[in-house]
Scaffold this motif. Structure first.
Motif, PDB file in Angstrom:
ATOM      1  N   GLY A   1       1.115  -1.582   0.176  1.00 26.57           N
ATOM      2  CA  GLY A   1      -0.081   0.099  -0.454  1.00 26.57           C
ATOM      3  C   GLY A   1       0.753   1.120   0.485  1.00 26.57           C
ATOM      4  N   LYS A   2       2.365   0.719   0.001  1.00 30.44           N
ATOM      5  CA  LYS A   2       2.770   2.388   0.248  1.00 30.44           C
ATOM      6  C   LYS A   2       3.611   2.887  -0.993  1.00 30.44           C
ATOM      7  N   ASP A   3       3.856   3.962  -1.206  1.00 26.70           N
ATOM      8  CA  ASP A   3       4.662   4.190  -2.494  1.00 26.70           C
ATOM      9  C   ASP A   3       6.338   4.137  -2.575  1.00 26.70           C
ATOM     10  N   VAL A   4       6.557   3.616  -3.639  1.00 27.45           N
ATOM     11  CA  VAL A   4       8.065   3.552  -3.676  1.00 27.45           C
ATOM     12  C   VAL A   4       8.912   4.390  -4.908  1.00 27.45           C
TER      13      VAL A   4
ATOM     14  N   ARG B   1       0.798   2.823  -4.542  1.00 28.19           N
ATOM     15  CA  ARG B   1       0.127   1.761  -3.407  1.00 28.19           C
ATOM     16  C   ARG B   1       0.460   0.663  -3.969  1.00 28.19           C
ATOM     17  N   THR B   2       1.943   0.297  -3.161  1.00 22.91           N
ATOM     18  CA  THR B   2       2.254  -1.509  -3.606  1.00 22.91           C
ATOM     19  C   THR B   2       1.839  -2.229  -3.002  1.00 22.91           C
ATOM     20  N   GLN B   3       1.866  -3.541  -4.523  1.00 14.00           N
ATOM     21  CA  GLN B   3       1.499  -4.881  -3.857  1.00 14.00           C
ATOM     22  C   GLN B   3       3.129  -5.638  -3.818  1.00 14.00           C
TER      23      GLN B   3
ATOM     24  N   VAL C   1       8.077  -6.269  -1.506  1.00 13.79           N
ATOM     25  CA  VAL C   1       7.009  -5.598  -0.112  1.00 13.79           C
ATOM     26  C   VAL C   1       6.182  -6.449   0.948  1.00 13.79           C
ATOM     27  N   LEU C   2       5.809  -6.321   1.718  1.00 15.01           N
ATOM     28  CA  LEU C   2       5.234  -7.956   3.139  1.00 15.01           C
ATOM     29  C   LEU C   2       3.949  -7.477   2.655  1.00 15.01           C
TER      30      LEU C   2
END
Lengths: 108, 113
Positions: free
Chosen positions: B16-19, B81-83, B112-113
Protein backbone atom coordinates in the motif's frame (compact mmCIF):
# COMPACT_ATOMS: atom_id res chain seq x y z
CA UNK A 1 6.72 -11.46 -30.38
CA UNK A 2 8.08 -14.93 -29.69
CA UNK A 3 10.88 -15.16 -27.18
CA UNK A 4 14.05 -17.11 -27.81
CA UNK A 5 14.40 -20.63 -26.41
CA UNK A 6 17.48 -21.95 -24.66
CA UNK A 7 18.38 -24.97 -22.48
CA UNK A 8 17.69 -24.30 -18.82
CA UNK A 9 21.23 -25.24 -17.80
CA UNK A 10 24.53 -26.58 -19.10
CA UNK A 11 27.70 -27.84 -17.48
CA UNK A 12 31.23 -27.57 -18.75
CA UNK A 13 34.72 -28.24 -17.48
CA UNK A 14 37.09 -25.40 -16.81
CA UNK A 15 39.39 -24.48 -19.69
CA UNK A 16 37.23 -26.27 -22.24
CA UNK A 17 35.14 -24.61 -24.97
CA UNK A 18 31.44 -24.07 -24.34
CA UNK A 19 28.73 -23.91 -26.99
CA UNK A 20 25.48 -22.34 -25.82
CA UNK A 21 22.61 -22.86 -28.30
CA UNK A 22 19.62 -20.63 -28.92
CA UNK A 23 16.55 -21.01 -31.12
CA UNK A 24 14.80 -17.94 -32.54
CA UNK A 25 12.76 -19.44 -35.34
CA UNK A 26 10.37 -16.46 -35.69
CA UNK A 27 12.98 -13.72 -35.70
CA UNK A 28 12.33 -10.94 -38.20
CA UNK A 29 14.86 -9.92 -40.81
CA UNK A 30 15.85 -6.72 -39.02
CA UNK A 31 16.13 -8.06 -35.47
CA UNK A 32 19.62 -8.37 -34.08
CA UNK A 33 20.62 -11.31 -31.88
CA UNK A 34 22.18 -10.18 -28.64
CA UNK A 35 23.77 -12.17 -25.85
CA UNK A 36 24.05 -10.90 -22.30
CA UNK A 37 25.17 -12.70 -19.19
CA UNK A 38 24.22 -12.13 -15.58
CA UNK A 39 26.24 -13.04 -12.54
CA UNK A 40 24.42 -13.50 -9.22
CA UNK A 41 23.14 -10.24 -7.73
CA UNK A 42 24.43 -8.17 -10.64
CA UNK A 43 22.87 -6.46 -13.62
CA UNK A 44 23.20 -8.11 -17.06
CA UNK A 45 26.47 -7.62 -18.91
CA UNK A 46 26.70 -7.32 -22.69
CA UNK A 47 28.60 -10.17 -24.38
CA UNK A 48 28.16 -9.97 -28.14
CA UNK A 49 25.63 -9.33 -30.90
CA UNK A 50 25.14 -9.98 -34.60
CA UNK A 51 22.67 -9.86 -37.48
CA UNK A 52 23.67 -12.37 -40.15
CA UNK A 53 27.42 -12.91 -40.13
CA UNK A 54 29.44 -14.67 -37.46
CA UNK A 55 31.01 -12.29 -34.97
CA UNK A 56 34.06 -12.44 -32.72
CA UNK A 57 35.13 -10.23 -29.83
CA UNK A 58 37.41 -10.53 -26.83
CA UNK A 59 34.75 -12.28 -24.78
CA UNK A 60 33.20 -14.77 -27.18
CA UNK A 61 32.19 -15.75 -30.70
CA UNK A 62 28.69 -15.81 -32.13
CA UNK A 63 27.80 -18.28 -34.87
CA UNK A 64 24.51 -17.49 -36.63
CA UNK A 65 22.77 -20.09 -38.77
CA UNK A 66 22.32 -19.20 -42.42
CA UNK A 67 18.52 -19.15 -42.03
CA UNK A 68 18.88 -17.08 -38.81
CA UNK A 69 16.58 -19.42 -36.93
CA UNK A 70 19.27 -20.36 -34.45
CA UNK A 71 22.60 -19.20 -33.12
CA UNK A 72 25.36 -20.43 -30.84
CA UNK A 73 27.45 -18.49 -28.36
CA UNK A 74 30.95 -19.90 -28.11
CA UNK A 75 33.21 -19.37 -25.12
CA UNK A 76 36.55 -20.62 -26.33
CA UNK A 77 38.06 -21.47 -22.97
CA UNK A 78 35.70 -21.33 -20.03
CA UNK A 79 36.92 -20.18 -16.64
CA UNK A 80 35.18 -20.28 -13.27
CA UNK A 81 34.39 -16.58 -13.72
CA UNK A 82 32.25 -17.43 -16.74
CA UNK A 83 29.69 -19.18 -14.54
CA UNK A 84 26.52 -17.12 -15.05
CA UNK A 85 23.10 -17.13 -16.67
CA UNK A 86 23.48 -16.46 -20.40
CA UNK A 87 20.58 -14.81 -22.20
CA UNK A 88 19.96 -14.96 -25.94
CA UNK A 89 17.87 -11.96 -26.86
CA UNK A 90 16.02 -10.50 -29.81
CA UNK A 91 16.84 -6.82 -30.23
CA UNK A 92 13.78 -5.44 -31.99
CA UNK A 93 14.21 -1.73 -32.70
CA UNK A 94 14.90 -0.46 -29.18
CA UNK A 95 13.46 -3.32 -27.19
CA UNK A 96 15.41 -6.31 -25.86
CA UNK A 97 13.09 -9.32 -25.71
CA UNK A 98 14.44 -11.77 -23.16
CA UNK A 99 13.99 -15.50 -22.72
CA UNK A 100 14.64 -17.43 -19.55
CA UNK A 101 18.37 -17.94 -20.22
CA UNK A 102 20.81 -20.82 -19.73
CA UNK A 103 22.53 -21.28 -16.40
CA UNK A 104 26.14 -22.20 -17.19
CA UNK A 105 27.91 -24.25 -14.53
CA UNK A 106 31.70 -24.53 -14.76
CA UNK A 107 33.32 -27.49 -13.06
CA UNK A 108 36.91 -27.04 -11.86
CA UNK B 1 30.76 7.37 -12.25
CA UNK B 2 31.49 5.46 -15.41
CA UNK B 3 28.51 3.12 -15.33
CA UNK B 4 24.78 3.15 -14.74
CA UNK B 5 23.92 3.59 -11.09
CA UNK B 6 20.68 2.87 -9.28
CA UNK B 7 19.39 3.68 -5.84
CA UNK B 8 18.47 2.35 -3.44
CA UNK B 9 20.08 -1.05 -3.89
CA UNK B 10 17.45 -2.62 -1.66
CA UNK B 11 14.01 -1.40 -0.63
CA UNK B 12 11.61 -3.09 1.74
CA UNK B 13 8.17 -1.55 1.99
CA UNK B 14 4.73 -2.35 3.28
CA UNK B 15 1.84 -3.17 1.02
CA UNK B 16 0.00 0.00 0.00
CA UNK B 17 2.97 2.36 0.31
CA UNK B 18 4.47 4.31 -2.60
CA UNK B 19 8.09 3.81 -3.66
CA UNK B 20 10.49 5.72 -5.89
CA UNK B 21 13.41 4.07 -7.64
CA UNK B 22 16.18 6.16 -9.17
CA UNK B 23 18.44 5.59 -12.15
CA UNK B 24 21.50 7.61 -13.18
CA UNK B 25 22.46 6.66 -16.75
CA UNK B 26 25.87 6.88 -18.35
CA UNK B 27 26.62 10.49 -19.24
CA UNK B 28 25.72 11.27 -22.84
CA UNK B 29 23.39 8.31 -23.30
CA UNK B 30 20.12 9.53 -24.80
CA UNK B 31 18.16 6.29 -24.39
CA UNK B 32 17.10 4.90 -21.03
CA UNK B 33 15.17 1.72 -20.23
CA UNK B 34 13.47 0.18 -17.22
CA UNK B 35 13.09 -3.59 -16.83
CA UNK B 36 11.75 -5.84 -14.11
CA UNK B 37 13.16 -9.24 -13.21
CA UNK B 38 11.30 -11.71 -11.03
CA UNK B 39 13.21 -14.48 -9.27
CA UNK B 40 14.74 -16.93 -11.75
CA UNK B 41 13.22 -15.21 -14.77
CA UNK B 42 14.45 -13.20 -17.70
CA UNK B 43 13.89 -9.47 -17.86
CA UNK B 44 10.52 -7.90 -18.59
CA UNK B 45 10.51 -4.59 -20.46
CA UNK B 46 8.67 -1.76 -18.70
CA UNK B 47 9.37 1.57 -20.42
CA UNK B 48 11.80 3.30 -22.76
CA UNK B 49 12.88 6.95 -22.84
CA UNK B 50 14.46 8.80 -25.72
CA UNK B 51 15.63 12.04 -24.17
CA UNK B 52 12.89 13.10 -21.78
CA UNK B 53 10.02 11.57 -23.67
CA UNK B 54 8.73 8.01 -23.41
CA UNK B 55 7.69 6.71 -26.84
CA UNK B 56 6.81 3.32 -25.41
CA UNK B 57 5.11 2.80 -22.06
CA UNK B 58 3.47 -0.44 -23.13
CA UNK B 59 5.33 -2.59 -20.63
CA UNK B 60 4.10 -0.82 -17.52
CA UNK B 61 1.99 -3.45 -15.69
CA UNK B 62 -0.71 -1.09 -14.40
CA UNK B 63 -1.54 2.58 -13.86
CA UNK B 64 0.13 2.32 -10.44
CA UNK B 65 3.45 2.42 -12.32
CA UNK B 66 4.83 5.64 -13.75
CA UNK B 67 8.23 6.95 -14.77
CA UNK B 68 9.77 10.24 -15.68
CA UNK B 69 13.09 11.48 -16.92
CA UNK B 70 14.36 15.01 -16.46
CA UNK B 71 17.17 16.90 -18.17
CA UNK B 72 17.77 13.94 -20.44
CA UNK B 73 19.54 12.25 -17.56
CA UNK B 74 18.17 10.92 -14.26
CA UNK B 75 15.02 8.82 -14.32
CA UNK B 76 12.62 7.89 -11.54
CA UNK B 77 10.28 4.89 -11.57
CA UNK B 78 7.38 5.32 -9.15
CA UNK B 79 5.13 2.55 -7.94
CA UNK B 80 2.02 3.69 -6.08
CA UNK B 81 0.06 1.56 -3.60
CA UNK B 82 2.58 -1.27 -3.84
CA UNK B 83 1.34 -4.87 -3.94
CA UNK B 84 3.21 -8.06 -3.06
CA UNK B 85 3.37 -9.04 -6.73
CA UNK B 86 5.47 -5.92 -7.35
CA UNK B 87 8.35 -7.58 -5.49
CA UNK B 88 11.19 -8.01 -7.99
CA UNK B 89 14.52 -6.56 -9.05
CA UNK B 90 14.07 -3.39 -11.07
CA UNK B 91 16.86 -2.81 -13.57
CA UNK B 92 17.73 0.31 -15.48
CA UNK B 93 19.83 0.43 -18.64
CA UNK B 94 21.07 3.20 -20.92
CA UNK B 95 22.46 3.34 -24.44
CA UNK B 96 23.90 5.99 -26.75
CA UNK B 97 20.99 5.61 -29.15
CA UNK B 98 18.00 3.32 -29.37
CA UNK B 99 19.75 0.69 -31.46
CA UNK B 100 22.98 0.67 -29.49
CA UNK B 101 24.24 -1.70 -26.81
CA UNK B 102 22.41 -1.32 -23.52
CA UNK B 103 24.45 -1.02 -20.32
CA UNK B 104 22.77 -2.08 -17.12
CA UNK B 105 22.88 -0.86 -13.57
CA UNK B 106 23.06 -3.23 -10.60
CA UNK B 107 19.32 -3.03 -9.97
CA UNK B 108 17.06 -2.23 -7.03
CA UNK B 109 15.65 -5.20 -5.15
CA UNK B 110 12.12 -4.32 -4.06
CA UNK B 111 10.38 -6.38 -1.42
CA UNK B 112 6.75 -5.65 -0.58
CA UNK B 113 5.62 -7.17 2.69
Amino acid sequence: DAKTTQPNSMESNEEEPVHLPCNHSTISGTDYIHWYRQLPSQGPEYVIHGLTSNVNNRMASLAIAEDRKSSTLILHRATLRDAAVYYCIRHSNYQLIWGAGTKLIIKP
Amino acid sequence: GAGVSQSPSNKVTEKGKDVELRCDPISGHTALYWYRQSLGQGLEFLIYFQGNSAPDKSGLPSDRFSAERTGGSVSTLTIQRTQQEDSAVYLCASSLGQKDTQYFGPGTRLTVL
